[in-house]
Write a protein that holds these residues in place. Sequence first.
Motif, mmCIF file in Angstrom:
data_model
loop_
_atom_site.group_PDB
_atom_site.id
_atom_site.type_symbol
_atom_site.label_atom_id
_atom_site.label_comp_id
_atom_site.label_asym_id
_atom_site.label_seq_id
_atom_site.Cartn_x
_atom_site.Cartn_y
_atom_site.Cartn_z
ATOM 1 N N ALA A 1 7.147 23.395 8.130
ATOM 2 C CA ALA A 1 5.679 23.384 8.727
ATOM 3 C C ALA A 1 4.704 23.334 8.228
ATOM 4 N N VAL A 2 4.841 22.746 7.079
ATOM 5 C CA VAL A 2 4.512 22.252 6.374
ATOM 6 C C VAL A 2 3.740 20.508 6.437
ATOM 7 N N TYR A 3 5.526 19.567 6.680
ATOM 8 C CA TYR A 3 5.538 18.181 7.618
ATOM 9 C C TYR A 3 5.216 18.703 8.532
ATOM 10 N N ARG A 4 4.721 18.794 9.717
ATOM 11 C CA ARG A 4 4.268 19.072 10.698
ATOM 12 C C ARG A 4 2.840 18.966 10.715
ATOM 13 N N GLU A 5 1.553 19.200 9.579
ATOM 14 C CA GLU A 5 0.872 19.553 8.934
ATOM 15 C C GLU A 5 0.031 18.345 8.228
ATOM 16 N N ARG A 6 1.490 18.418 7.029
ATOM 17 C CA ARG A 6 0.632 17.250 6.790
ATOM 18 C C ARG A 6 0.585 16.139 7.438
ATOM 19 N N LYS A 7 2.304 15.881 8.011
ATOM 20 C CA LYS A 7 1.960 14.360 9.089
ATOM 21 C C LYS A 7 0.548 13.661 10.218
ATOM 22 N N LYS A 8 -0.224 14.458 9.728
ATOM 23 C CA LYS A 8 -1.851 14.694 10.997
ATOM 24 C C LYS A 8 -2.392 14.430 9.846
ATOM 25 N N TYR A 9 -2.665 14.818 8.552
ATOM 26 C CA TYR A 9 -3.063 13.605 7.821
ATOM 27 C C TYR A 9 -2.729 12.740 7.808
ATOM 28 N N ILE A 10 -1.090 12.546 7.426
ATOM 29 C CA ILE A 10 -0.738 10.932 6.745
ATOM 30 C C ILE A 10 -1.327 10.120 7.767
ATOM 31 N N GLU A 11 -0.954 10.317 9.080
ATOM 32 C CA GLU A 11 -1.191 8.695 10.197
ATOM 33 C C GLU A 11 -2.638 9.180 10.927
ATOM 34 N N GLU A 12 -3.757 9.662 9.392
ATOM 35 C CA GLU A 12 -5.187 8.423 9.974
ATOM 36 C C GLU A 12 -5.030 7.747 8.037
ATOM 37 N N ILE A 13 -4.347 7.368 7.675
ATOM 38 C CA ILE A 13 -4.132 6.455 6.295
ATOM 39 C C ILE A 13 -3.419 5.334 6.503
ATOM 40 N N ASP A 14 -4.096 4.066 6.741
ATOM 41 C CA ASP A 14 -3.434 3.025 6.282
ATOM 42 C C ASP A 14 -2.890 2.438 5.523
ATOM 43 N N TRP A 15 -1.632 2.617 5.072
ATOM 44 C CA TRP A 15 -1.025 2.403 3.720
ATOM 45 C C TRP A 15 -0.411 0.891 3.391
ATOM 46 N N ASN A 16 -1.422 -0.326 4.243
ATOM 47 C CA ASN A 16 -1.512 -0.913 3.742
ATOM 48 C C ASN A 16 -2.886 -2.227 3.902
ATOM 49 N N MET A 17 -3.453 -0.947 3.844
ATOM 50 C CA MET A 17 -4.291 -1.641 2.917
ATOM 51 C C MET A 17 -4.855 -2.081 1.429
ATOM 52 N N LEU A 18 -5.179 -3.092 1.207
ATOM 53 C CA LEU A 18 -5.640 -3.984 0.389
ATOM 54 C C LEU A 18 -6.620 -3.472 -0.916
ATOM 55 N N ALA A 19 -6.511 -2.846 -1.584
ATOM 56 C CA ALA A 19 -7.364 -1.675 -2.791
ATOM 57 C C ALA A 19 -8.293 -3.305 -3.236
ATOM 58 N N VAL A 20 -10.055 -3.611 -2.316
ATOM 59 C CA VAL A 20 -11.479 -4.009 -3.203
ATOM 60 C C VAL A 20 -12.425 -3.014 -3.332
ATOM 61 N N PRO A 21 -12.867 -3.405 -3.842
ATOM 62 C CA PRO A 21 -14.244 -2.853 -4.390
ATOM 63 C C PRO A 21 -14.667 -2.836 -3.310
ATOM 64 N N PRO A 22 -15.568 -1.567 -3.734
ATOM 65 C CA PRO A 22 -16.313 -0.479 -2.453
ATOM 66 C C PRO A 22 -16.961 -1.808 -1.178
ATOM 67 N N THR A 23 -17.652 -1.719 -0.164
ATOM 68 C CA THR A 23 -18.717 -2.815 0.641
ATOM 69 C C THR A 23 -18.937 -2.060 0.745
ATOM 70 N N GLY A 24 -18.829 -0.350 1.748
ATOM 71 C CA GLY A 24 -19.945 0.419 2.518
ATOM 72 C C GLY A 24 -19.397 0.125 3.808
#
Length: 731
Positions: free
Chosen positions: A194-217
């Motif tokens: 059950a926790v996996y199904r809920e966690r999956k919803k949050y994981i799908e919104e994240i871009d794991w290949n996003m490079l860390a840059v200073p905030p640009t807004g």
Amino acid sequence: MADKYNVEEAEALAKRALHLPIAQATPIYEQLLSLYPTSARYWKQYVEAQMAVNNDDATKQIFSRCLLTCLQVPLWQCYIRFIRKVYDKKGAEGQEETRKAFEFMLNYIGTDIASGPIWTEYITFLKSLPAHNPQEDSHRKNSLLKVYQRAILTPTHHVEQLWKDYENFENSVNRQLAKSQVNEYQPKFNSARAVYRERKKYIEEIDWNMLAVPPTGSSKEEAQWIAWKKFLSFEKGNPQRIDTTLSTKRIVYVYEQCLMCLYHYPNVWYDYAEWHIKSGSTDAAIKVFQRALKAIPDSEMLKYAYAELEESRGAIQSAKKLYESIMEVSTNSLAHIQYLRFLRRAEGLEAARKYFLDAIKSPSCTYHVYIAFATMTFCLNKDPKVAHHIFEEGLKRYMSEPVYILEYADFLTRLNDDRNIRALFERALNALPAEESAEVWNKFIQFEQTYGDLASMLKVDQRRKEALFGKAEEGSFALESSLQDVVSRYSYMDLWPCTSKELDHLARQEWLVKNMNKKVEKTNLPRGPAATGNVAPSSKVVYPDTSQMVVYDPTKKSEFASSSNPVAASNTFPSNVTATATHGSASTFDEISKTTPPALLAFLANLPIVEGPTPNVDVVLSICLQSDLPSGQTAKQSFAVKGNAPSQNDPSGSTRGGPQRLSRDRRATKRKDSDRQEDDTATIQSQPLPKDVFRLRQMRKARGISTSSQTPTGSTSYGSGFSGELSGSSG
């Protein structure tokens, strides 16, 4: 790289490095990873390039630099491949080293939602270990059982497959005990799933290949920050209801993954440290702050937060070093003031006084330091003489600063020293230029209104006018007394001696007086609360461009009224609208006129000229009824029951069987209101058609009969729907 954090150029360099020999690619990878040290994708590409040429020493060194800070499954899978490549051919010793590597890996990333393949690979590896005697076989089965039980309680993409494998393994070991073991772990597995199904919803919104840059807004960055906040909040809620140690481990893992993408966000570092503090782990919070300052060395916010933590736990020297590091980088007045306050808290007022004497010698010192230390001294020593002396010393340097004058006046007001307050205002107003003295004059008037007499108040008000408006073009009018001055003198905070409408009226009159010799359009008149003389409009408020507005003038005759037929109205319609619309298009309105029904064009042609935006309803309705509307359009309207449309030759609109069918249908429906039931049983002939109501209203009004007057016991019958005449009487 021209731009330090140019993501597109970084991607191009990474692709270029793939096709270069390792000797030429290494400087590119080092350059990329110096800018993006948390990019697991670049680390993985770098280490795979080293593994391809069997450079084991360089591979080990790279893994030691990136593994613990880049918690991403693909990079760690690359690590276990390297370990197995090195140790698989070394017999029992190599197998033990591989097992330790698996445990080390699962200890860090075993809670990842994508770690299912690693659990499966570890189980497969344990099954492949040789067992030379029953004791070794029993030991291997126990190890497998423990790994299975850990894996099925971890919410991963493969949790259901791992559960099936676990059931088969239990049955293969001991069928009699398997059922009890499976029943014991079934609820725990259900919770993990059950926790996996809920966690999956949050994981799908994240871009794991996003490079860390200073905030640009950018919207993408903000969306990712929100996604991580949601995921962190989910994990902090401990949805699986596991023990505190495991829950803490999962939250730490999510924070570390978040920092891979939001490495340059100071608020993420601060939240991470604060969570550790609230969890009772101050040492972990200190390590987070230390890492944060390496990631963002110029962040004064993080330095102040770190110094605050050190001071709160009694590490005064560590906090002092942090303040000194701020002073080395930033020598502005805020740094001086915060260091003064720290010294006062940590070492006493005397230490702060010594630093103050040094700080005021700095060229970066401003009047803020004088105000801060004078206020601090007065509040602690309760002796106004020292604070008064500090203000006087600062006044020698900052006589031309209105803010300093106002703060000094507030200090003297708290002392109830009216003589020195008046002397301060006189000295300051003599030194300040007229364009910078408005705030001081207002403060002077406010003081006289509160503490002075009427004569002094009026005198200061007149002097203010002479100082501020005496040399202006409209000075002659500004020097005259007005009701606006009375409003200004007798208002207090947000309380006014008049209504907002009256205040708006006074403001417009004042504006007209100032511009009475200029040609001003009506649209330029100031309106609203921002136009009042007492409230200055905020520079942050964005006002509309009134130059594009069209003034409504009811005296101008509409072009619609000049046309007496639908065709003429059709011709005037687009031109009239185009004339009033600044950015309109004639071709657009031509298309509109072509698609407009003739009945609507006839209605528009007979619209009257009214005084104001709201027309007389009775007049409009009478014009509608008197207009010669095309009957062909209305005849096609199906107003009757489906399949029984009224004939055009039957003005009453009745049809055979229609009334009886409607009556039966209405009687079949149940309604609570008895009056409503009586109306439903009426025939169609006794009910007026909707389009005849307006004409009937005009006729009743002409005969002096009120449309709302009905006798309590009688009823009115309205005969023909198109005749418009009463066919019965009320009685």
